[in-house]
Structure formats: structure tokens, C-alpha cells
Design a protein around this motif. Structure first.
Motif, PDB file in Angstrom:
ATOM      1  N   ALA A  55     -28.216   4.385  11.359  1.00 22.48           N
ATOM      2  CA  ALA A  55     -28.408   4.039  12.773  1.00 22.48           C
ATOM      3  C   ALA A  55     -28.683   2.549  12.931  1.00 22.48           C
ATOM      4  O   ALA A  55     -28.130   1.896  13.826  1.00 22.48           O
ATOM      5  N   VAL A  56     -29.505   1.987  12.057  1.00 23.93           N
ATOM      6  CA  VAL A  56     -29.807   0.557  12.128  1.00 23.93           C
ATOM      7  C   VAL A  56     -28.562  -0.264  11.813  1.00 23.93           C
ATOM      8  O   VAL A  56     -28.264  -1.241  12.515  1.00 23.93           O
ATOM      9  N   TYR A  57     -27.804   0.123  10.790  1.00 20.51           N
ATOM     10  CA  TYR A  57     -26.553  -0.575  10.470  1.00 20.51           C
ATOM     11  C   TYR A  57     -25.598  -0.537  11.669  1.00 20.51           C
ATOM     12  O   TYR A  57     -24.968  -1.538  12.008  1.00 20.51           O
ATOM     13  N   ASP A  58     -25.480   0.637  12.297  1.00 24.88           N
ATOM     14  CA  ASP A  58     -24.589   0.782  13.456  1.00 24.88           C
ATOM     15  C   ASP A  58     -25.042  -0.093  14.615  1.00 24.88           C
ATOM     16  O   ASP A  58     -24.224  -0.729  15.283  1.00 24.88           O
ATOM     17  N   VAL A  59     -26.347  -0.145  14.857  1.00 23.33           N
ATOM     18  CA  VAL A  59     -26.878  -0.982  15.942  1.00 23.33           C
ATOM     19  C   VAL A  59     -26.634  -2.456  15.624  1.00 23.33           C
ATOM     20  O   VAL A  59     -26.213  -3.223  16.504  1.00 23.33           O
ATOM     21  N   LEU A  60     -26.899  -2.872  14.406  1.00 23.45           N
ATOM     22  CA  LEU A  60     -26.660  -4.275  14.034  1.00 23.45           C
ATOM     23  C   LEU A  60     -25.196  -4.648  14.239  1.00 23.45           C
ATOM     24  O   LEU A  60     -24.882  -5.731  14.734  1.00 23.45           O
ATOM     25  N   ARG A  61     -24.296  -3.757  13.859  1.00 16.13           N
ATOM     26  CA  ARG A  61     -22.869  -4.018  14.051  1.00 16.13           C
ATOM     27  C   ARG A  61     -22.546  -4.150  15.543  1.00 16.13           C
ATOM     28  O   ARG A  61     -21.859  -5.099  15.953  1.00 16.13           O
ATOM     29  N   ALA A  62     -23.057  -3.251  16.365  1.00 16.52           N
ATOM     30  CA  ALA A  62     -22.798  -3.300  17.813  1.00 16.52           C
ATOM     31  C   ALA A  62     -23.383  -4.571  18.433  1.00 16.52           C
ATOM     32  O   ALA A  62     -22.733  -5.216  19.272  1.00 16.52           O
TER      33      ALA A  62
END
Length: 146
Positions: A55-62
Motif C-alpha cells: 500500500a505504501v509503495y502504491d501510494v508513493l508511486r501515485a
């Protein structure tokens, strides 16, 4: 000091849905310049203990795609994130401890920031990383040139 309402506004202005993980990650990046992903996850889990790595990786990417955070990855280092975006600033990195600091845009003749051949690219950013030793790691005999 930036508030939760400020982070929510930034997300909305970037056309991103406001979620607790997005607010928490954006807050962590703002509070910890040049933080790596593990540090960001640790900070986010103080508020959201069950948030997953993914979830954190996905948020950082977004957030990176939306231009709300900037991802940097100096050679030999893990990816790091910062909230200072949109000004094409550069970085100085310690070869010993990995400490990173912002450096405002380069001036003068060297290093060259205009590509001699664009190879057909539309260039929108030039990145410079200065390498050396921070004050704590520098050999005692080393003196900063003036």
C-alpha cells in the motif's frame, strides 16, 4: 507546519482520492526529507499500524506520478522521496554515510546543464548529484575548496 487539511487539499488538487494511507504517506515525506521507503513505512505505521508495504509503495508511486513527491535514487542507494518538487534542485550526497541535502540549481559553466545533443528527446529536467564527504565523515586533512 502543514496540517492534515493541507495534505487533503494537495491530494484533491492533484485529482487523487483522499485516503488515510495517502495522507499519512504524504505527511511522512513532508516530515522526513530524503526518506527511504522503509523509513516512510515506519512513520506511516505509527498512525496506521496495519498498512501494508505494498500500500505504501502504491501510494508513493501515485504521489510521484501526480507530482506531489519526487523520487531520487543516487547511485548505490535505495530510492528516496522528498516533498520539494517542481524546482529542478539538485543534491549533495556523502560517500561515507549516505547523508543527502538539497542544493539549489547549479550556476556557472560546469557542470553543463544543457545537453549538447538531445537525440530527439524533449528534455524537461536536468539532475546533478554532487558527491563528497559530509563534515562528520570528511578526513581531517580535507578542506573544502573555495
Amino acid at each position: 507546519m502543514t496540517t492534515t487539511a493541507d495534505y487533503e487539499r494537495l491530494l484533491r488538487e492533484a485529482a487523487l482520492r483522499v485516503t488515510r494511507p495517502r495522507v499519512a504517506v504524504l505527511s511522512a515525506v513532508h516530515e522526513n526529507a530524503h526518506a527511504d521507503t522503509d523509513s516512510i513505512i515506519g512513520r506511516v505505521r505509527q498512525d496506521l499500524p496495519k498498512v501494508s508495504h505494498q500500500a505504501v509503495y502504491d501510494v508513493l508511486r501515485a504521489l510521484t506520478i501526480a507530482g506531489l513527491v519526487r523520487r531520487i535514487q543516487p547511485m548505490g542507494s535505495v530510492a528516496r522521496y522528498e516533498a520539494r518538487v517542481g524546482d529542478n534542485h539538485h543534491h549533495v550526497v556523502c560517500r561515507s554515510c549516505g547523508q543527502i541535502h538539497d542544493v539549489d540549481c547549479s550556476v556557472g559553466e560546469a557542470p553543463c546543464l544543457t545537453a549538447s545533443d538531445t537525440h530527439g528527446f524533449v528534455i524537461d529536467e536536468a539532475e546533478v548529484i554532487y558527491w563528497g564527504f559530509c563534515a562528520s565523515c570528511a578526513p581531517e586533512s580535507a578542506e573544502e575548496p573555495h
